[in-house]
Design an enzyme around this catalytic site. Structure first.
Site, PDB file in Angstrom:
ATOM      1  N   HIS A  98     -11.605  64.064  24.600  1.00  0.00           N
ATOM      2  CA  HIS A  98     -11.281  64.861  23.669  1.00  0.00           C
ATOM      3  C   HIS A  98     -12.137  66.708  23.453  1.00  0.00           C
ATOM      4  O   HIS A  98     -13.224  67.026  23.905  1.00  0.00           O
ATOM      5  CB  HIS A  98     -12.508  64.005  21.971  1.00  0.00           C
ATOM      6  CG  HIS A  98     -12.342  65.371  20.629  1.00  0.00           C
ATOM      7  ND1 HIS A  98     -11.670  65.005  20.168  1.00  0.00           N
ATOM      8  CD2 HIS A  98     -13.225  66.306  20.308  1.00  0.00           C
ATOM      9  CE1 HIS A  98     -11.586  65.761  19.037  1.00  0.00           C
ATOM     10  NE2 HIS A  98     -12.592  66.581  19.362  1.00  0.00           N
ATOM     11  N   SER A  99     -11.002  67.273  22.952  1.00  0.00           N
ATOM     12  CA  SER A  99     -11.785  69.177  23.322  1.00  0.00           C
ATOM     13  C   SER A  99     -11.424  69.360  24.929  1.00  0.00           C
ATOM     14  O   SER A  99     -10.211  69.108  25.065  1.00  0.00           O
ATOM     15  CB  SER A  99     -12.484  69.563  21.943  1.00  0.00           C
ATOM     16  OG  SER A  99     -12.795  70.630  22.526  1.00  0.00           O
ATOM     17  N   MET A 100     -12.507  69.605  24.809  1.00  0.00           N
ATOM     18  CA  MET A 100     -12.842  69.919  26.448  1.00  0.00           C
ATOM     19  C   MET A 100     -12.640  68.741  26.990  1.00  0.00           C
ATOM     20  O   MET A 100     -11.500  69.588  28.429  1.00  0.00           O
ATOM     21  CB  MET A 100     -14.568  71.160  26.661  1.00  0.00           C
ATOM     22  CG  MET A 100     -14.080  71.450  27.781  1.00  0.00           C
ATOM     23  SD  MET A 100     -16.238  72.196  27.975  1.00  0.00           S
ATOM     24  CE  MET A 100     -16.905  70.137  28.699  1.00  0.00           C
ATOM     25  N   SER A 125      -7.564  64.208  23.304  1.00  0.00           N
ATOM     26  CA  SER A 125      -8.326  64.477  21.803  1.00  0.00           C
ATOM     27  C   SER A 125      -8.158  65.625  21.145  1.00  0.00           C
ATOM     28  O   SER A 125      -8.512  66.049  21.631  1.00  0.00           O
ATOM     29  CB  SER A 125      -8.598  63.250  20.808  1.00  0.00           C
ATOM     30  OG  SER A 125      -8.810  63.892  19.904  1.00  0.00           O
TER      31      SER A 125
END
Length: 261
Positions: A98-100, A125
């Site tokens: 997720h994200s990074m 994500s």
């Protein structure tokens, strides 16, 4: 209690170990996040899917270790830690970030493919595609500016960030990880050859527009699917967990189960 692997760098946490999972899912957290980010998801997916929650250095039980200041170093070490979980006689291993963490997972997938150990699937994500660049400089803000960013994204309750002691525990990891992701540049020709990709995003995510997320399709030669969660923002996972569990489970069911390990 989480079960730790015997790998020297102790990256992997198994909050809900399974003796006979059909699949394994290595999960990578957002900037400032830790392995505990995926505790609830691990419980929801067990026992059919055993979650390997990746613990970055510099936080929680690894807080005395120095941070890793760039995405490629994170991916290098995580990849080494996951080697013992991949191979012909192992359960299929998929990746979720997720994200990074989506970018870290992508870099890990590239390394796995280079060694001929192909991930079963990659879930990315809340993150725009690696080749989609924004000149973001959150890392250069003062502490109050960093807190404003965190509150805007909704990843941490404001009352926690109002506590000075907790701020001093949280902000160093957040600033380090923002530095890592904001200075990351996608390698030329970074395309997965065999790994299918599912991109997940909240429709109102300020960090990833739908167009930016759709560009992940250009980073795989295998199948690509995009799932948009209407009415949600960057941390859509918090309130759309049921749908995410259903999506991940259905995607993994299309994969063959390996022999026991």
């Amino acid at each position: 209690m989480a079960e730790m692997t015997t790998t020297a760098d102790a990256w992997v946490r198994r909050f809900h170990p399974s003796r006979g999972p059909r699949w394994r899912l290595a999960c990578f957290a957002h900037a400032g996040g830790a392995a505990s980010t995926y505790h609830r998801l691990s419980a929801r997916l067990a026992p059919a899917v055993e979650v390997l929650s990746m613990q970055y250095p510099g936080r929680h039980d690894r807080r005395t270790e120095p941070f890793l200041t760039d995405v490629r170093s994170m991916a290098d070490q995580a990849h080494r830690a996951l080697r013992s979980w991949t191979g012909p006689q192992k359960r299929p291993l998929a990746l979720f970030g997720h994200s990074m963490g989506a970018t870290v997972a992508f870099e890990v997938a590239l390394r796995m493919e280079a060694e001929g150990m192909f991930p079963a699937h990659l879930f990315v994500s809340g993150r725009r595609a690696p080749s989609t660049y924004r000149d973001e400089r959150v890392r250069l803000r003062d502490d109050d500016g960093l807190v404003d960013e965190i509150i805007e994204l909704g990843g941490t309750r404001p009352e926690i960030l109002a506590d000075e002691a907790l701020r001093q525990m949280i902000l160093p990891a957040v600033r380090n990880d923002y530095t890592a992701i904001e200075t990351y540049r996608c390698p030329p020709g970074a395309v997965l050859r065999h790994t299918s990709v599912t991109a997940l995003v909240g429709a109102g995510d300020p960090k990833a527009t739908l167009h930016e997320v759709s560009t992940w399709a250009g980073h795989t030669r295998a199948a690509f699917e995009m799932r948009v969660f209407e009415g949600s923002g960057h941390f859509y996972l918090d309130d759309r967990e049921d749908e995410v569990v259903d999506l991940v489970t259905k995607a993994l069911r299309t994969l063959p189960a390996a022999s026991p390990s």
